[in-house]
Design a protein around this motif. Structure first.
Motif, mmCIF file in Angstrom:
data_model
loop_
_atom_site.group_PDB
_atom_site.id
_atom_site.type_symbol
_atom_site.label_atom_id
_atom_site.label_comp_id
_atom_site.label_asym_id
_atom_site.label_seq_id
_atom_site.Cartn_x
_atom_site.Cartn_y
_atom_site.Cartn_z
ATOM 1 N N GLY A 30 61.008 11.199 25.583
ATOM 2 C CA GLY A 30 60.013 11.257 26.641
ATOM 3 C C GLY A 30 59.166 12.521 26.667
ATOM 4 N N HIS A 31 59.368 13.435 25.711
ATOM 5 C CA HIS A 31 58.579 14.669 25.681
ATOM 6 C C HIS A 31 57.288 14.451 24.909
ATOM 7 C CE1 HIS A 31 61.874 16.939 27.405
ATOM 8 N NE2 HIS A 31 62.700 16.367 26.532
ATOM 9 N N ALA A 32 56.218 15.113 25.356
ATOM 10 C CA ALA A 32 54.919 14.975 24.687
ATOM 11 C C ALA A 32 54.941 15.677 23.322
ATOM 12 C CB ALA A 32 53.829 15.573 25.554
ATOM 13 N N LYS A 33 54.231 15.082 22.364
ATOM 14 C CA LYS A 33 54.124 15.669 21.022
ATOM 15 C C LYS A 33 52.651 15.881 20.699
ATOM 16 C CE LYS A 33 58.281 13.759 18.953
ATOM 17 N NZ LYS A 33 58.889 14.573 17.947
ATOM 18 N N ALA A 34 52.392 16.899 19.909
ATOM 19 C CA ALA A 34 51.014 17.190 19.481
ATOM 20 C C ALA A 34 50.876 16.829 18.004
ATOM 21 C CB ALA A 34 50.694 18.657 19.689
ATOM 22 N N PRO A 80 56.570 19.107 19.083
ATOM 23 C CA PRO A 80 56.636 19.037 20.548
ATOM 24 C C PRO A 80 55.682 20.051 21.185
ATOM 25 C CG PRO A 80 58.823 19.278 19.580
ATOM 26 C CD PRO A 80 57.835 19.476 18.486
ATOM 27 N N THR A 81 55.063 19.654 22.286
ATOM 28 C CA THR A 81 54.112 20.548 22.953
ATOM 29 C C THR A 81 54.820 21.721 23.627
ATOM 30 O OG1 THR A 81 54.168 19.128 24.901
ATOM 31 C CG2 THR A 81 52.364 18.774 23.334
ATOM 32 N N SER A 82 56.132 21.628 23.783
ATOM 33 C CA SER A 82 56.877 22.730 24.400
ATOM 34 C C SER A 82 57.168 23.857 23.407
ATOM 35 C CB SER A 82 58.195 22.207 24.974
ATOM 36 O OG SER A 82 58.958 21.616 23.937
ATOM 37 N N HIS A 83 56.942 23.626 22.116
ATOM 38 C CA HIS A 83 57.211 24.641 21.098
ATOM 39 C C HIS A 83 55.985 25.524 20.875
ATOM 40 C CE1 HIS A 83 60.774 22.497 18.937
ATOM 41 N NE2 HIS A 83 60.896 22.477 20.238
ATOM 42 N N ASN A 84 56.243 26.761 20.449
ATOM 43 C CA ASN A 84 55.160 27.680 20.114
ATOM 44 C C ASN A 84 54.806 27.544 18.636
ATOM 45 O OD1 ASN A 84 55.094 28.757 22.686
ATOM 46 N ND2 ASN A 84 56.564 30.368 22.204
ATOM 47 N N LEU A 85 53.558 27.810 18.297
ATOM 48 C CA LEU A 85 53.105 27.748 16.918
ATOM 49 C C LEU A 85 52.564 29.102 16.494
ATOM 50 C CD1 LEU A 85 51.136 24.369 16.900
ATOM 51 C CD2 LEU A 85 53.383 24.794 15.940
ATOM 52 N N ASP A 86 52.733 29.420 15.229
ATOM 53 C CA ASP A 86 52.150 30.650 14.686
ATOM 54 C C ASP A 86 50.686 30.400 14.354
ATOM 55 O OD1 ASP A 86 54.539 32.039 14.815
ATOM 56 O OD2 ASP A 86 55.168 31.395 12.816
ATOM 57 N N VAL A 87 49.851 31.364 14.672
ATOM 58 C CA VAL A 87 48.425 31.270 14.368
ATOM 59 C C VAL A 87 48.099 32.338 13.336
ATOM 60 C CG1 VAL A 87 46.097 31.421 15.319
ATOM 61 C CG2 VAL A 87 47.933 30.446 16.685
ATOM 62 N N PRO A 88 47.469 31.961 12.213
ATOM 63 C CA PRO A 88 47.156 32.966 11.184
ATOM 64 C C PRO A 88 46.061 33.919 11.644
ATOM 65 C CG PRO A 88 46.197 30.858 10.588
ATOM 66 C CD PRO A 88 47.028 30.626 11.813
ATOM 67 N N PHE A 89 46.186 35.166 11.236
ATOM 68 C CA PHE A 89 45.180 36.184 11.516
ATOM 69 C C PHE A 89 44.325 36.305 10.260
ATOM 70 C CE2 PHE A 89 43.848 40.699 11.831
ATOM 71 C CZ PHE A 89 43.145 40.597 13.011
ATOM 72 N N VAL A 90 43.087 35.830 10.325
ATOM 73 C CA VAL A 90 42.212 35.766 9.154
ATOM 74 C C VAL A 90 41.220 36.930 9.180
ATOM 75 C CG1 VAL A 90 40.566 34.344 7.873
ATOM 76 C CG2 VAL A 90 42.420 33.260 9.136
ATOM 77 N N VAL A 91 41.133 37.643 8.043
ATOM 78 C CA VAL A 91 40.220 38.786 7.927
ATOM 79 C C VAL A 91 39.284 38.554 6.740
ATOM 80 C CG1 VAL A 91 40.070 41.283 7.566
ATOM 81 C CG2 VAL A 91 41.989 40.335 8.819
ATOM 82 N N LYS A 92 37.987 38.782 6.971
ATOM 83 C CA LYS A 92 37.021 38.702 5.873
ATOM 84 C C LYS A 92 36.503 40.110 5.599
ATOM 85 C CE LYS A 92 35.395 34.009 6.604
ATOM 86 N NZ LYS A 92 34.262 33.162 6.936
#
Length: 121
Positions: A6-10, A28-40
């Protein structure tokens, strides 16, 4: 969409910024995700070897950066059309004696030349 408990998923669809490969993930939407830090960063190209793929770049502090290859020399998979275009621009610009700057994209411990800026001397 909900999972079996019954938990929402992304449903996340992304493009790899280095290979152009499409990637998908369901989490699952309750979990955290890592976001890459992009440098040009922009470096001046000192030389490029068409056969070995080695590129020597000049940093702003006057030191050289020699750990990158031409975009067509890829570790995984095949080079994209953009990779071929950027490689051709670098080699032609150097051959014509112009100032060639390479735009380097860095993220997640990886670096790749993704573009050029070519100017007359």
């Amino acid at each position: 969409k909900t999972g079996k408990h019954g938990h929402a998923k992304a449903h996340i669809v992304a493009l790899d910024i280095f290979t152009g490969k499409k990637l998908e993930d369901l989490c699952p939407t309750s979990h955290n995700l890592d976001v890459p830090f992009v440098v040009k960063t922009e470096y001046q190209v000192c030389s490029a070897d068409e056969n070995s793929g080695e590129v020597i770049l000049l940093k702003e502090d006057g030191t050289t950066k020699e750990d990158l290859n031409l975009p067509t020399f890829v570790k995984i998979g095949e080079p994209t059309e953009d990779d071929k275009k950027v490689t051709d621009e670098i080699l032609k610009g150097l051959e014509d004696g112009k100032n060639v700057n390479a735009i380097v994209q860095a993220a997640c411990g990886e670096e790749k030349i993704i573009g050029t800026k070519i100017t007359d001397n």
